[in-house]
Design a protein around this motif. Structure first.
Motif, PDB file in Angstrom:
ATOM      1  N   ALA A   1       5.270  29.055  31.344  1.00  9.68           N
ATOM      2  CA  ALA A   1       5.883  30.184  30.636  1.00  9.68           C
ATOM      3  C   ALA A   1       5.856  31.448  31.483  1.00  9.68           C
ATOM      4  O   ALA A   1       6.827  32.204  31.524  1.00  9.68           O
ATOM      5  N   HIS A   2       4.726  31.710  32.161  1.00 10.29           N
ATOM      6  CA  HIS A   2       4.623  32.838  33.091  1.00 10.29           C
ATOM      7  C   HIS A   2       3.903  32.348  34.330  1.00 10.29           C
ATOM      8  O   HIS A   2       2.801  31.780  34.244  1.00 10.29           O
ATOM      9  N   ASN A   3       4.520  32.574  35.492  1.00  9.45           N
ATOM     10  CA  ASN A   3       3.967  32.105  36.758  1.00  9.45           C
ATOM     11  C   ASN A   3       3.641  33.309  37.633  1.00  9.45           C
ATOM     12  O   ASN A   3       4.549  34.017  38.081  1.00  9.45           O
ATOM     13  N   PRO A   4       2.352  33.585  37.909  1.00  9.48           N
ATOM     14  CA  PRO A   4       2.000  34.780  38.682  1.00  9.48           C
ATOM     15  C   PRO A   4       2.094  34.587  40.197  1.00  9.48           C
ATOM     16  O   PRO A   4       1.850  35.539  40.946  1.00  9.48           O
ATOM     17  N   ALA A   5       2.431  33.398  40.682  1.00 12.89           N
ATOM     18  CA  ALA A   5       2.447  33.137  42.126  1.00 12.89           C
ATOM     19  C   ALA A   5       3.496  34.002  42.820  1.00 12.89           C
ATOM     20  O   ALA A   5       4.612  34.198  42.318  1.00 12.89           O
ATOM     21  N   LEU A   6       3.140  34.517  44.005  1.00 15.79           N
ATOM     22  CA  LEU A   6       4.048  35.377  44.765  1.00 15.79           C
ATOM     23  C   LEU A   6       5.305  34.608  45.151  1.00 15.79           C
ATOM     24  O   LEU A   6       5.236  33.489  45.670  1.00 15.79           O
TER      25      LEU A   6
ATOM     26  N   PHE B   1     -10.065  38.973  42.789  1.00 15.69           N
ATOM     27  CA  PHE B   1     -10.050  39.545  41.439  1.00 15.69           C
ATOM     28  C   PHE B   1     -10.114  41.067  41.528  1.00 15.69           C
ATOM     29  O   PHE B   1     -10.965  41.624  42.219  1.00 15.69           O
ATOM     30  N   LYS B   2      -9.211  41.740  40.796  1.00 17.76           N
ATOM     31  CA  LYS B   2      -9.195  43.197  40.715  1.00 17.76           C
ATOM     32  C   LYS B   2      -9.017  43.588  39.254  1.00 17.76           C
ATOM     33  O   LYS B   2      -8.102  43.098  38.572  1.00 17.76           O
ATOM     34  N   PHE B   3      -9.894  44.482  38.762  1.00 16.55           N
ATOM     35  CA  PHE B   3      -9.854  44.863  37.365  1.00 16.55           C
ATOM     36  C   PHE B   3      -8.516  45.491  36.977  1.00 16.55           C
ATOM     37  O   PHE B   3      -8.037  45.334  35.849  1.00 16.55           O
ATOM     38  N   GLY B   4      -7.900  46.205  37.888  1.00 23.12           N
ATOM     39  CA  GLY B   4      -6.671  46.902  37.548  1.00 23.12           C
ATOM     40  C   GLY B   4      -5.449  46.024  37.466  1.00 23.12           C
ATOM     41  O   GLY B   4      -4.411  46.454  36.936  1.00 23.12           O
ATOM     42  N   SER B   5      -5.519  44.793  37.987  1.00 21.29           N
ATOM     43  CA  SER B   5      -4.300  43.977  38.044  1.00 21.29           C
ATOM     44  C   SER B   5      -4.497  42.533  37.623  1.00 21.29           C
ATOM     45  O   SER B   5      -3.533  41.775  37.608  1.00 21.29           O
ATOM     46  N   PHE B   6      -5.721  42.132  37.279  1.00 18.83           N
ATOM     47  CA  PHE B   6      -5.939  40.705  37.004  1.00 18.83           C
ATOM     48  C   PHE B   6      -5.113  40.227  35.817  1.00 18.83           C
ATOM     49  O   PHE B   6      -4.676  39.073  35.786  1.00 18.83           O
ATOM     50  N   TYR B   7      -4.896  41.111  34.833  1.00 19.72           N
ATOM     51  CA  TYR B   7      -4.158  40.684  33.637  1.00 19.72           C
ATOM     52  C   TYR B   7      -2.710  40.347  33.978  1.00 19.72           C
ATOM     53  O   TYR B   7      -2.051  39.557  33.277  1.00 19.72           O
ATOM     54  N   LYS B   8      -2.156  40.922  35.058  1.00 23.82           N
ATOM     55  CA  LYS B   8      -0.808  40.586  35.482  1.00 23.82           C
ATOM     56  C   LYS B   8      -0.748  39.196  36.111  1.00 23.82           C
ATOM     57  O   LYS B   8       0.347  38.627  36.244  1.00 23.82           O
ATOM     58  N   GLN B   9      -1.884  38.673  36.505  1.00 24.97           N
ATOM     59  CA  GLN B   9      -1.941  37.374  37.178  1.00 24.97           C
ATOM     60  C   GLN B   9      -2.355  36.238  36.236  1.00 24.97           C
ATOM     61  O   GLN B   9      -2.685  35.150  36.691  1.00 24.97           O
ATOM     62  N   LEU B  10      -2.336  36.509  34.943  1.00 22.17           N
ATOM     63  CA  LEU B  10      -2.644  35.458  33.974  1.00 22.17           C
ATOM     64  C   LEU B  10      -1.440  34.530  33.836  1.00 22.17           C
ATOM     65  O   LEU B  10      -0.345  34.961  33.498  1.00 22.17           O
ATOM     66  N   ALA B  11      -1.649  33.276  34.126  1.00 23.24           N
ATOM     67  CA  ALA B  11      -0.598  32.273  33.954  1.00 23.24           C
ATOM     68  C   ALA B  11      -0.544  31.855  32.492  1.00 23.24           C
ATOM     69  O   ALA B  11      -1.549  31.883  31.781  1.00 23.24           O
TER      70      ALA B  11
ATOM     71  N   PRO C   1      -5.660  30.682  43.443  1.00 21.23           N
ATOM     72  CA  PRO C   1      -6.299  31.802  42.742  1.00 21.23           C
ATOM     73  C   PRO C   1      -5.399  33.040  42.714  1.00 21.23           C
ATOM     74  O   PRO C   1      -4.674  33.303  43.670  1.00 21.23           O
ATOM     75  N   GLY C   2      -5.481  33.792  41.621  1.00 22.24           N
ATOM     76  CA  GLY C   2      -4.693  35.011  41.487  1.00 22.24           C
ATOM     77  C   GLY C   2      -3.217  34.730  41.609  1.00 22.24           C
ATOM     78  O   GLY C   2      -2.657  33.863  40.930  1.00 22.24           O
ATOM     79  N   CYS C   3      -2.555  35.450  42.526  1.00 23.77           N
ATOM     80  CA  CYS C   3      -1.126  35.243  42.756  1.00 23.77           C
ATOM     81  C   CYS C   3      -0.862  34.454  44.026  1.00 23.77           C
ATOM     82  O   CYS C   3       0.249  34.479  44.565  1.00 23.77           O
TER      83      CYS C   3
END
Length: 778
Positions: free
Chosen positions: A747-752, A713-723, A653-655
């Motif tokens: 194409a985009h991997n949000p994992a830390l 989930f955080k409203f301010g950053s969730f869009y950065k974690q879209l794979a 989930p998320g990053c």
């Protein structure tokens, strides 16, 4: 960077197809129909050139992506010797060249002109212009369409010879398609004739035909305004000789007779059939054959045609639909026989003809496994009875047993094998089974009731586990709105581990509540509702126009544990239930709310190319007696129906970043789901389809769990974690089912700590995911 094998392979294929002349198999002296274009007079706005294309008798070979004629290219790879299987196979896979035929070209122009006349353009002209390329043996055809000025309805008048018919028809003029100011469209007038006939058929006018409805158009010289008169005339010389008019006579149903063992071709004299028993039940006569396989009450409940009531097509349709839901029946047919008249009112006898099908079936399955030398076998027996209670109740049962030996060091383990026994039982009633509900409501909703019970007993080296389920649900659909509903008032899931090795759970999951949960006793009692809607029309061979936009809406909602929590609070109230939860039968039960939804839209360019899009959202919230959602109720990312650049349960989930351990596999689930997808689909040849897709989405948790860092989930950053992922797929469409093979790339991997943009820096071994599934992803 290594060159991907897919690119040169595609280049070779396109080169081979392009090297073949498109006119290779065009006979000498003939021309390939290369392009067709419809040029409509720009001053006319109400004519759709795409609609006019459907009237053409000849269209060029299909082009994929409006450019490459792939199927024609495959056909042209074949040789002229049709005795060779290779040439026959290529021709079957491909599409032969469309040879220009001037006769069909002129016929298409005439059909388009007639279509425009029918739409109100009475002076329309269509002229084909042929442009031949003799050097390349190709022809382009352009149809010059000049609709002219349309005739418009100015006034509408009505002339009805029968006052009773007038009282039934005229109050509904607001629902008719033709109004002042509309084009004089004959298709709309034909639909209006059918509407009038259907309305009268639903009010007893058995012999009324749409031919009794006529339209008279009055035009003034030099004017395009039309005064339209609808006439309903039921008189004729033959009718007047009988002192009543054809179509104007009402009919009522005198008797309803049901033949339960009808065989096609038995003839019209139903009483001459082999009848073993005659039963009169609530104004119905039931003619039984050798077996009373349906109870009289069941036949009566599914029949909407009642003696003493007017003849009605609506009630006939309802009767057809009701009986078609009975799986014991193979065919259903309804006929009417006029039997004279009483006081000027015609009398009809209704015959409901039922043909039964086989009631029972059995099947067996045998499986074999080999896990690194450990052999296993599984046997399953299935049984179905489609009429177990003489009401078309369907009973199903499946019993399965599986065994697998294990080798190696067995010290400290409970069992030296894998053993599993399971039993599943289901019972479906073709009616709404519920107390305290009116019979009229049950007949109106036409729902089926399903009951299921299952038990699964598992012996593993480390533990013994029992999984039991039971449920009660209702399913019904609405043909007029294309809606489907499923309501589950009760569904129970019970997991019980009677024995396990010493400290088994603490060893496999010392700090992981999700992994612990799947191996601990737990109890779920839930209620759910599912809704599905589509605007897709059933495909029919006479359907001329392609439905370009098709959408689907799916919503699932469920709630669990509220009733148990209320009862627990009454009998054992305590305030520390968050740390010391309530239990039932000594087992912690779950309490949560969950909703999951999807919306998809498919735009079809033609019958072989489309673009499909999807947006999905879901959320699950544990509360009260639960601090976390049950593992099987959580969302997961990746997989064949998710973001396809990731394997199933490897995204989010998320990053959160997985270390590819079993614990991480259990941790890669969440409480919130969001996904968007777009996919281009093209039918290439034979059963082979191509898919090209882009997926964007992820999952998140609603709380910050220690074993899922970065997952909340955080409203301010969730869009950065879209794979994001992209890829290609091959599908095999066998009509009844579709096999899907998709290759996705990240194409985009949000994992830390991961490469954030594999699209720019791709690596084949790291970024690919291959999926095999059945059916489209959405």
């Amino acid at each position: 960077m290594k060159r991907k094998p897919l690119l040169p392979l595609s280049a070779v294929l396109l080169t081979l197809l392009g090297a073949c002349s498109t006119t290779r198999h065009v006979p000498a002296g003939e021309f390939l129909l290369n392009k067709v274009n419809i040029d409509v007079d720009s001053t006319v706005r109400n004519v759709d050139d795409e609609e006019l294309l459907t009237y053409l008798r000849q269209q060029p070979n299909h082009r994929m992506l409006w450019s490459a004629r792939l199927r024609l290219g495959i056909y042209n790879l074949s040789g002229n010797d049709t005795t060779k299987w290779w040439n026959r196979w290529l021709r079957k896979m491909g599409e032969p060249p469309v040879i220009y035929d001037p006769t069909l070209t002129r016929a298409g122009a005439n059909q388009m002109q007639l279509a425009l006349v029918n739409k109100g353009y009475l002076g329309a002209t269509v002229e084909p212009v042929v442009k031949a390329d003799t050097a390349h043996r190709k022809i382009n055809v352009e149809y010059d369409v000049h609709p002219g000025k349309a005739h418009v309805v100015r006034n509408i008048d009505y002339q009805v010879s029968d006052s009773v018919i007038a009282s039934l028809v005229l109050p509904d003029t607001a629902r008719w398609g033709m109004r002042p100011g509309d084009l004089l469209d004959r298709n709309v007038l034909e639909a209006q004739r059918q509407f009038v006939a259907s309305r009268l058929h639903n009010h007893g006018y058995y012999k009324f035909a749409k031919e009794n409805v006529a339209f008279v158009a009055d035009t003034t010289a030099g004017s395009y305004d039309v005064d339209l008169t609808m006439q309903i005339d039921t008189s004729s010389a033959e009718a007047e000789a009988r002192n009543h008019t054809i179509g104007a006579q009402k009919y009522i149903v005198r008797r309803v007779i049901c033949v339960t063992d009808y065989r096609a071709g038995a003839g019209a004299d139903f009483y001459s059939l082999q009848v073993a028993d005659t039963v009169n039940y609530r104004n119905m006569t039931i003619l039984y054959g050798k077996s009373h396989y349906l109870r009289p009450a069941v036949i009566y409940e599914n029949n909407y045609i009642r003696p003493g009531y007017d003849y009605s097509e609506h009630e006939i349709d309802r009767t057809y639909k009701a009986f078609s839901r009975l799986e014991i029946l193979k065919f259903v047919n309804i006929r009417f026989e006029p039997v004279g008249e009483i006081g000027g009112v015609g009398m009809l006898d209704a015959y409901i003809l039922l043909t039964p099908s086989r009631s029972q079936s059995m099947s067996a399955e045998l499986e074999g496994t080999n896990s690194e030398g450990d052999l296993g076998v599984a046997v399953a027996l299935s049984y179905a009875h489609r009429n177990i209670g003489r009401g078309s109740e369907t009973f199903t049962a499946k019993i399965r047993g599986a065994y697998e030996s294990i080798s190696g060091n067995l010290e400290g383990l409970l069992h030296n094998r894998y053993m599993e026994y399971s039993a599943d039982f289901g019972l479906q009633f073709p009616k709404f089974k519920a107390p305290f509900l009116k019979e009229s409501f049950k007949r109106r909703i036409n729902a089926s009731t399903q009951v299921h019970v299952s038990m699964n007993y598992q012996e593993r080296p480390e533990y013994t586990r029992i999984i039991s389920t039971a449920g009660w649900s209702y399913k019904w659909s609405e043909a007029s709105t294309r809606n489907r509903h499923t309501f589950t008032p009760l569904d129970i899931n019970y997991v019980y581990l009677p024995e396990s090795t010493n400290d088994f759970i603490n060893q496999i999951a010392p700090d992981n509540p999700l992994l612990r949960y799947s191996y601990e006793d737990h109890f779920i009692m839930r209620m759910g509702y599912s809704f599905y809607h589509t605007n897709k029309r059933p495909d029919a061979p006479w359907q001329r126009y392609l439905q370009h936009n098709i959408y689907n809406v799916r919503v699932n909602a469920e709630v669990a544990g509220n009733l148990l929590f209320a009862i627990s609070s009454i009998f054992a109230h305590r305030s520390d239930f968050h740390t010391n939860p309530y239990k039932v039968f000594g087992i912690h039960y779950s309490q949560y709310f969950k909703v999951d939804s999807d919306f998809s839209l498919t735009h079809r360019f033609d019958d072989r190319q489309s673009v499909a899009t999807r947006v999905g959202f879901g959320i699950g919230i544990p509360y009260g007696n639960s601090a976390i959602l049950p593992f099987e109720k959580r969302f997961y990312g990746g997989g064949a129906n998710g973001v396809r650049g990731w394997a199933v349960r490897t995204l989010g989930p998320g990053c959160f970043r997985s270390e590819n351990s079993v614990s991480d596999f259990m941790d890669q689930c969440g409480d919130i789901r969001f996904i968007m997808s777009a996919e281009y689909r093209a039918r290439l040849f034979w059963i082979v389809e191509l898919g090209a897709f882009i997926d964007v989405g992820n999952i998140w948790t609603i709380r910050d769990y220690a074993n899922q860092p970065g997952g909340v989930f955080k409203f301010g950053s969730f869009y950065k974690q879209l794979a994001a992922a992209y890829g290609l797929g091959v599908r095999l469409d066998f009509d009844y089912f579709l096999l899907r093979f998709d290759l996705g790339m990240k194409a985009h991997n949000p994992a830390l700590g991961a490469e954030p943009w594999p699209l720019i820096h791709p690596r084949w071994g790291r970024d690919r995911a291959f999926h095999f599934s059945i059916g489209y992803p959405f």
